[in-house]
Design an enzyme around this catalytic site. Sequence first.
Site, PDB file in Angstrom:
ATOM      1  N   GLY A 157      45.252 -13.173  11.034  1.00  0.00           N
ATOM      2  CA  GLY A 157      45.057 -14.584  11.328  1.00  0.00           C
ATOM      3  C   GLY A 157      43.609 -15.003  11.158  1.00  0.00           C
ATOM      4  CG  ASP A 158      40.322 -13.602  13.639  1.00  0.00           C
ATOM      5  OD1 ASP A 158      40.004 -14.729  14.055  1.00  0.00           O
ATOM      6  OD2 ASP A 158      40.547 -12.645  14.389  1.00  0.00           O
TER       7      ASP A 158
END
Length: 406
Positions: free
Chosen positions: A177-178
Amino acid sequence: MTAVTSTPPATPAALAGLKVVELGQLIAGPFAAKTLADFGAEVIKIEPPGTGDPLRKWRLLLDGTSVWWQVQSRNKRSLALDLRTPEGQDIVRRLSAEADVLIENFRPGAMEAWGLGPDELLAANPRLIVLRVSGYGQTGPYRNRPGFAAVAEAMGGLRHLTAEPGRVPVRVGVSIGDTLAALHGVIGILLALQHRHATGQGQVIDVALYEAVFNCMESLLPEYSAFGVVREAAGSAMPGIAPSNAYRCADGGYALIAGNGDSIFRRLMALIQRDDLGRDPALADNAGRVARVAEIDAAIGSWAAQRPVDEVLQALEGADVPAGRIYTVADIAADPHYRARGMLQQVQLPDGRALDMPGICPKLSATPGGHRRNAPALGEHSDAVLRELGLTGEQIGQLRERGIVK
């Protein structure tokens, strides 16, 4: 292994001359800045004095510093600066006045509380591009919630799909996600630079972690909208695309086999001696194969189970069927294709020891990225950066004495 040294590449980098101020920490903001730095941008990373970016202490440490740090912060300079002080905030304003890009991934409102909100920074430098990465974005009812990638992956729909049917959803294995948010941020920066080239004006880029994940969820929403279908976890298979799965082999390993192209499917069936399936008109296209995917998977699985992984993969390569093994990092480190593509690079640490790290991606023919300098020690470039701003040695000394600068 490709050895690299901390020297500029022979050809100019794509982003040479671009000045970036990085205020983020851990993963999303710093990964975006790392990507820009790999392609020549001058990145000044601002870290809190004393502790620095927490990533310096994450996962496995070598002489007290994370080896992850060596990848995430290569090509950057470090300025250790206390943003909670008026003097630290003023230095950020001065850096931003000369910068092209500012990157931050604090919780919404933090920059405004320090007097460093985009409105103020853009008023002083209308050409500035501000990338803001947060869990839920700068607006909306969830904006003030703390947001980490693990939660964003769940909210974005990814976690629900990463499991075997009926089992607990699992993490992808990295902070995807990052990373997705960071790459969306880089895209936003490049788009904003193009707009600035045409108009002379900067702008604010608002990237939410969950939105970056959701943006990669393919047909998830339209399938629900049109048919009321909630896509469920399917393990290693690809729902609605057949055959494509991981098949257990005789030696306990797995072969990933993607036989979902029409002509590929026929070649695969011929290889496993199931021409009855390969020539079946009902299986000539993907829709027909999806309807009978269990039968097809059983046929492929039976064939693979009688052979070791290497034999399976060799046979598939001979039949021109896309396939591969499931790599561990040991497989990656030994792979000749990784090496030939320059994706295994070896750098020398200050104490002379060698450290392997990923190479540069993507590959540009005319303006390639490169490894210009190793990840910095905390505050390694504080004096140099402040002198470039016009501060005197006496002023820098006073900031050090008060703990504002390290």
